[in-house]
Design a protein around this motif. Structure first.
Motif, PDB file in Angstrom:
ATOM      1  N   GLU A   1      34.752  38.164  39.521  1.00 27.82           N
ATOM      2  CA  GLU A   1      33.989  36.935  41.219  1.00 27.82           C
ATOM      3  C   GLU A   1      32.825  38.170  41.691  1.00 27.82           C
ATOM      4  O   GLU A   1      32.313  37.442  41.678  1.00 27.82           O
ATOM      5  N   ILE A   2      33.389  38.738  41.880  1.00 28.23           N
ATOM      6  CA  ILE A   2      32.448  39.998  42.756  1.00 28.23           C
ATOM      7  C   ILE A   2      30.895  40.326  42.290  1.00 28.23           C
ATOM      8  O   ILE A   2      30.073  40.133  42.071  1.00 28.23           O
ATOM      9  N   LYS A   3      31.632  40.443  40.631  1.00 23.81           N
ATOM     10  CA  LYS A   3      30.558  40.939  39.687  1.00 23.81           C
ATOM     11  C   LYS A   3      29.332  40.083  39.070  1.00 23.81           C
ATOM     12  O   LYS A   3      28.367  39.446  38.990  1.00 23.81           O
ATOM     13  N   LYS A   4      30.295  38.527  39.271  1.00 23.78           N
ATOM     14  CA  LYS A   4      29.673  37.281  39.116  1.00 23.78           C
ATOM     15  C   LYS A   4      28.335  36.519  40.190  1.00 23.78           C
ATOM     16  O   LYS A   4      27.598  36.388  39.282  1.00 23.78           O
ATOM     17  N   LYS A   5      28.966  37.236  41.332  1.00 28.74           N
ATOM     18  CA  LYS A   5      28.215  36.640  42.332  1.00 28.74           C
ATOM     19  C   LYS A   5      27.233  37.685  42.731  1.00 28.74           C
ATOM     20  O   LYS A   5      26.321  36.941  43.122  1.00 28.74           O
ATOM     21  N   ASN A   6      27.214  38.891  41.858  1.00 26.31           N
ATOM     22  CA  ASN A   6      25.761  39.632  42.623  1.00 26.31           C
ATOM     23  C   ASN A   6      25.207  40.056  41.640  1.00 26.31           C
ATOM     24  O   ASN A   6      24.506  40.984  41.126  1.00 26.31           O
ATOM     25  N   SER A   7      25.636  38.736  39.929  1.00 25.68           N
ATOM     26  CA  SER A   7      25.235  39.547  38.417  1.00 25.68           C
ATOM     27  C   SER A   7      23.694  38.245  38.893  1.00 25.68           C
ATOM     28  O   SER A   7      22.832  38.540  37.576  1.00 25.68           O
ATOM     29  N   ARG A   8      23.636  37.508  39.895  1.00 26.65           N
ATOM     30  CA  ARG A   8      22.168  36.717  40.121  1.00 26.65           C
ATOM     31  C   ARG A   8      20.818  37.507  40.366  1.00 26.65           C
ATOM     32  O   ARG A   8      20.847  38.210  41.016  1.00 26.65           O
TER      33      ARG A   8
ATOM     34  N   THR B   1      18.340  41.517  39.535  1.00 24.93           N
ATOM     35  CA  THR B   1      19.211  43.252  38.590  1.00 24.93           C
ATOM     36  C   THR B   1      20.653  42.511  38.270  1.00 24.93           C
ATOM     37  O   THR B   1      20.817  41.279  38.042  1.00 24.93           O
ATOM     38  N   LYS B   2      21.191  43.025  38.201  1.00 25.01           N
ATOM     39  CA  LYS B   2      22.936  42.986  36.789  1.00 25.01           C
ATOM     40  C   LYS B   2      23.880  43.761  37.577  1.00 25.01           C
ATOM     41  O   LYS B   2      23.376  45.187  38.529  1.00 25.01           O
ATOM     42  N   SER B   3      25.020  43.244  37.929  1.00 29.59           N
ATOM     43  CA  SER B   3      25.920  43.749  38.654  1.00 29.59           C
ATOM     44  C   SER B   3      26.752  44.940  37.830  1.00 29.59           C
ATOM     45  O   SER B   3      27.096  44.715  36.684  1.00 29.59           O
TER      46      SER B   3
ATOM     47  N   ILE C   1      29.343  46.284  38.573  1.00 30.86           N
ATOM     48  CA  ILE C   1      30.636  46.669  38.524  1.00 30.86           C
ATOM     49  C   ILE C   1      32.286  46.982  37.156  1.00 30.86           C
ATOM     50  O   ILE C   1      31.509  45.984  36.603  1.00 30.86           O
TER      51      ILE C   1
END
Length: 82
Positions: free
Chosen positions: A65-72, A75-77, A79
């Motif tokens: 979930e953190i990765k999905k929310k920070n990949s917008r 930049t790509k996450s 994690i």
């Protein structure tokens, strides 16, 4: 609790056991034939970081979930979700 490796001087047998320091002292007093404690390298390291086991699925879901929310955006996450 510490892990101790002992050697029986009469038989030459080596064995490893887990006990507190107080229990170790009592054990050595009660067993005079076990007069030698062997020195071993300590086990240092996180079993997850070393790749020996994976974190629980519930934690991995949180990471996803953190990765999905920070990949917008631009930049790509990066994690690791294991």
């Amino acid at each position: 609790m510490p892990i101790y490796t002992f050697k029986n001087l009469n038989t030459g047998d080596e064995f490893t056991t887990v006990m507190s320091m107080t229990e170790r002292e009592e054990y050595l007093k009660a067993n005079p034939d076990i007069q030698q404690q062997l020195i071993a390298a300590p086990a240092i390291g996180d079993s997850i970081k070393l790749g020996l086991r994976k974190p629980p699925d519930s934690f991995r879901d949180v990471l996803r979930e953190i990765k999905k929310k920070n990949s917008r955006g631009l930049t790509k996450s990066t994690i690791n979700t294991f």
